[in-house]
Design an enzyme around this catalytic site. Sequence first.
Site, PDB file in Angstrom:
ATOM      1  N   HIS A 283      -9.778   1.417  -0.363  1.00  0.00           N
ATOM      2  CA  HIS A 283      -9.604   2.102   0.922  1.00  0.00           C
ATOM      3  C   HIS A 283     -10.947   2.108   1.661  1.00  0.00           C
ATOM      4  CE1 HIS A 283      -5.888   3.638  -0.789  1.00  0.00           C
ATOM      5  NE2 HIS A 283      -5.612   4.351   0.294  1.00  0.00           N
TER       6      HIS A 283
ATOM      7  N   ASP B 211       1.901   3.934   3.123  1.00  0.00           N
ATOM      8  CA  ASP B 211       0.879   4.822   2.548  1.00  0.00           C
ATOM      9  C   ASP B 211       1.504   5.982   1.756  1.00  0.00           C
ATOM     10  OD1 ASP B 211      -1.804   5.266   2.073  1.00  0.00           O
ATOM     11  OD2 ASP B 211      -2.256   6.158   4.019  1.00  0.00           O
ATOM     12  N   ASP B 212       1.950   7.015   2.447  1.00  0.00           N
ATOM     13  CA  ASP B 212       2.539   8.213   1.820  1.00  0.00           C
ATOM     14  C   ASP B 212       3.726   8.646   2.700  1.00  0.00           C
ATOM     15  OD1 ASP B 212       0.076   8.834  -0.079  1.00  0.00           O
ATOM     16  OD2 ASP B 212      -0.753   8.576   1.935  1.00  0.00           O
TER      17      ASP B 212
ATOM     18  N   HIS C  25       1.147   5.022  -2.256  1.00  0.00           N
ATOM     19  CA  HIS C  25       0.699   5.925  -3.330  1.00  0.00           C
ATOM     20  C   HIS C  25       1.933   6.548  -3.967  1.00  0.00           C
ATOM     21  CE1 HIS C  25      -3.544   5.876  -1.872  1.00  0.00           C
ATOM     22  NE2 HIS C  25      -2.932   5.575  -0.734  1.00  0.00           N
TER      23      HIS C  25
ATOM     24  N   GLU D 140     -10.958   3.653   7.302  1.00  0.00           N
ATOM     25  CA  GLU D 140      -9.939   4.619   7.750  1.00  0.00           C
ATOM     26  C   GLU D 140     -10.726   5.799   8.347  1.00  0.00           C
ATOM     27  OE1 GLU D 140      -7.868   6.593   4.565  1.00  0.00           O
ATOM     28  OE2 GLU D 140      -6.145   7.154   5.800  1.00  0.00           O
TER      29      GLU D 140
ATOM     30  N   HIS E  33       0.844  -1.209   0.000  1.00  0.00           N
ATOM     31  CA  HIS E  33       0.000   0.000   0.000  1.00  0.00           C
ATOM     32  C   HIS E  33       0.874   1.252   0.000  1.00  0.00           C
ATOM     33  CE1 HIS E  33      -4.027   1.853   1.255  1.00  0.00           C
ATOM     34  NE2 HIS E  33      -3.176   2.876   1.294  1.00  0.00           N
TER      35      HIS E  33
HETATM   36  N1  ADE Z   1      -4.572   8.937  -0.855  1.00  0.00           N
HETATM   37  C1  ADE Z   1      -3.334   8.996  -0.381  1.00  0.00           C
HETATM   38  N2  ADE Z   1      -3.284   8.581   0.887  1.00  0.00           N
HETATM   39  C2  ADE Z   1      -4.554   8.251   1.232  1.00  0.00           C
HETATM   40  C3  ADE Z   1      -5.158   7.752   2.414  1.00  0.00           C
HETATM   41  N3  ADE Z   1      -4.451   7.507   3.510  1.00  0.00           N
HETATM   42  N4  ADE Z   1      -6.484   7.539   2.394  1.00  0.00           N
HETATM   43  C4  ADE Z   1      -7.196   7.792   1.300  1.00  0.00           C
HETATM   44  N5  ADE Z   1      -6.677   8.255   0.169  1.00  0.00           N
HETATM   45  C5  ADE Z   1      -5.358   8.487   0.129  1.00  0.00           C
HETATM   46 ZN    ZN Z   2      -3.690   4.868   1.039  1.00  0.00          ZN
END
Ligand code: ADE
Ligand code: ZN
Length: 327
Positions: free
Chosen positions: A189, A270-271, A11, A192, A9
Site C-alpha cells: 500500500h 478494498d473493504d 482485505h 493513498e 485488492h
Molecule cells: N487496511 C484495510 N484497508 C486499508 C486501506 N485502504 N489502506 C491501508 N490499509 C488498509
Molecule cells: Zn487496501
Amino acid sequence: MSMPKVELHLHLEGAAPPAFIRGLAKEKKIDISGIFDERGDYSYTDFWHFLKVYEAATEALKSPDDYHRLTLAVLEESAASGVIYSETFISPDFCGGRDLSAWREYLHAIREAAEQAEKRDGIILRGIVTPIRHFGPDKAKEVALCAAETADDWIVGFGLAGDEKSGKPNDFSWAFDAGREAGLRLTCHAGEWGGPDSVRDAIRDLKVERIGHGVRAIEDLSLVDEIAEAGIVLEVCPGSNVALGLYPGYRAHPIHALRERGVQVTVSTDDPPFFHTTMEREYAMLAEAFEWDEGVFFDIARTSANAAFCDTNTRDKILKRLEKAYA
Ligand code: ADE
Ligand code: ZN
C-alpha cells in the site's frame, strides 16, 4: 455490469458484512456495538478511525472456524458481483497472533472455505500475507516468517497494509526480502495517504511489482511515467478513495488520467461494506464517470489477470473465461 471481473485488492476482514460481525460478537458475548451506526453499518470518521474500527471488528473473529465462515460469506458476495478470481490480504496478526502453528490452522480453514466456494460459485481465491504497517517492523518480520513457511501455490504474495504515515518502506525491507526469497510476489500500500515520495520509496526499497492504490503518483507526472515504463501495476480502489475523502467523487479520481498516460490500472473494492460498494458498483460508477465501455473493462480485467500472482495454469483459465465472456 455482470461481466466477469478480476479483483486483486481485497482485505478479508474488511470485506466482512457488518451483520456477520454483529452475529459473531453476539455469539461470543463481546460488545463492539460502538463500531456500528444506527442503521447497522460500520461507522467511522476518517481513515485513522476506520483502521481502529476495522481492528475492533476483528475482535469478533477469534477462531479458524470464524474465518471459514467469513471466507464463505465474502466469496458469495464477490461471486454475486461477477468476480471470477480474487486475491485477498490475510494476516497472521489477526489470524493467531503471529504464531506459526495457529496461522497454519487459520490458513487451512480459509483454504477449505475457498475450495467450497470455488465448487459452489466457480470463484477462485488466492492469498497475500500482509503485515500491518503501524504494528511496526518487528511484528512484520514475524509475519514474514509465517508467510515464508506457508508460501505455495495458494499463498502467492506478500504485502503491507495499514497506516502509510507510520514508518518508512525501508523499515520493512527485511520482511519483504524474506517474502521474496520464499518465492512470494510483492505489493505494498502506498500513494493513498502518502504522496509520490511514498510510492517512490516503496518501489525502490521493497522492489514491489504492484502498488496498492498508488493513485497519488498522479501528483508527479515523472513518477507516473516511471511506473508506466517499469510495468508496475496499480491496484486502484476508487470507491475506497472516495468514501475515505481522498477525492470528492469518481469524476475527480485519477484512475482515468493514470490509464490515459499508460499506467496499467486495475479495479478493486478494498473493504467493500465499509465503503458501501461492490465490484459491480465500481464498474457502474466508472462507466458513468468516464464513459468507459465494455472494451475498457475487458482491458482492465485482462490487465488484472496478467498481474495476478497465481500460477500460469490458473491465469490461463481466468484469461480464457474473460475472452469467452467478452467475445
Ligand atoms: N487496511 C484495510 N484497508 C486499508 C486501506 N485502504 N489502506 C491501508 N490499509 C488498509
Ligand atoms: Zn487496501
